[in-house]
Design a protein around this motif. Sequence first.
Motif, PDB file in Angstrom:
ATOM      1  N   ALA A 194      -4.576   4.988   2.878  1.00 54.93           N
ATOM      2  CA  ALA A 194      -4.330   3.653   3.439  1.00 54.93           C
ATOM      3  C   ALA A 194      -4.769   3.619   4.905  1.00 54.93           C
ATOM      4  N   PHE A 195      -5.315   2.491   5.313  1.00 53.51           N
ATOM      5  CA  PHE A 195      -5.716   2.328   6.704  1.00 53.51           C
ATOM      6  C   PHE A 195      -5.580   0.871   7.107  1.00 53.51           C
ATOM      7  N   GLU A 196      -5.617   0.627   8.398  1.00 52.52           N
ATOM      8  CA  GLU A 196      -5.493  -0.724   8.943  1.00 52.52           C
ATOM      9  C   GLU A 196      -6.874  -1.270   9.269  1.00 52.52           C
ATOM     10  N   SER A 256       0.500  -7.387   7.176  1.00 49.89           N
ATOM     11  CA  SER A 256      -0.402  -6.323   7.615  1.00 49.89           C
ATOM     12  C   SER A 256      -1.839  -6.617   7.199  1.00 49.89           C
ATOM     13  N   TRP A 257      -2.747  -5.828   7.743  1.00 48.92           N
ATOM     14  CA  TRP A 257      -4.148  -5.850   7.330  1.00 48.92           C
ATOM     15  C   TRP A 257      -4.509  -4.470   6.781  1.00 48.92           C
ATOM     16  N   ARG A 258      -3.598  -3.931   5.981  1.00 48.28           N
ATOM     17  CA  ARG A 258      -3.820  -2.597   5.429  1.00 48.28           C
ATOM     18  C   ARG A 258      -4.581  -2.677   4.105  1.00 48.28           C
ATOM     19  N   ASN A 307       0.810  -1.219   0.000  1.00 49.76           N
ATOM     20  CA  ASN A 307       0.000   0.000   0.000  1.00 49.76           C
ATOM     21  C   ASN A 307       0.846   1.272   0.000  1.00 49.76           C
ATOM     22  N   ARG A 310     -11.869  -6.864  11.141  1.00 46.90           N
ATOM     23  CA  ARG A 310     -10.869  -7.872  10.811  1.00 46.90           C
ATOM     24  C   ARG A 310     -11.399  -9.269  11.142  1.00 46.90           C
ATOM     25  N   GLU A 364      -9.075  -3.294  11.413  1.00 53.45           N
ATOM     26  CA  GLU A 364      -8.848  -3.662  12.807  1.00 53.45           C
ATOM     27  C   GLU A 364     -10.107  -4.240  13.443  1.00 53.45           C
TER      28      GLU A 364
END
Length: 221
Positions: free
Chosen positions: A146-148, A173-175, A137, A154, A150
Amino acid sequence: MSLQQQLDDFMAGVREKVPTDILSSVDAAYGELAADGRFPQALGVGDTLPAFTLNDAQGQPQSSQTLLARGPLVVSFYRGAWCPFCNIELRALQQVLPEIHALGAELVAISPELPDYSLPLIEREQLSFPVLSDLGNEVAAQCGIAFELEGELRRISLEVFGVDLPSFNGDASWRLPVPATFVVGRDGRVVLAFVDGEMRHRAEPTAILAALRELAAAQAA
């Protein structure tokens, strides 16, 4: 039919199949994402698109500078081939691709997915524009989108919908990029910016074409 109507119709079908408690959690999480203003650094009208070179699904590099040398550029950030809302959006963009080209512009779609997942998407949806992999990203982050993913989102993504982002994206990551579309003039300046944390909202193709027509008219004047 507008793109938003297509998205709404699909979501109505989802609501008939997915348990209410799950949908309530998703609605609340994305509502918060859309409302909390966490994308203040997102590109806006008048900003300059960060230069990028990304590989397409065939492993060939695509440069924003080369694309802009040909004319205006439409850049659509989507979450991944696993996202049905993204697939609906990409189909809608494919439908107006001849009009985009007629206005002298190019279109690219960008996601953080590995190319191995982009190829089946291209074949399934019969996409004839470049689909690029923004691994990690990096470009999305430069564009402020871009963001995570969460918490409850998730968990639901993994346990309910079977979406394992680290596997799709090739990193731990979980981006994700928030769905976003930018129309950029040949000078690299953004003339239309659509950024919305609500995953079920996307830029209308009619708005994209209107922005390109304005650019074409200004160039002809």
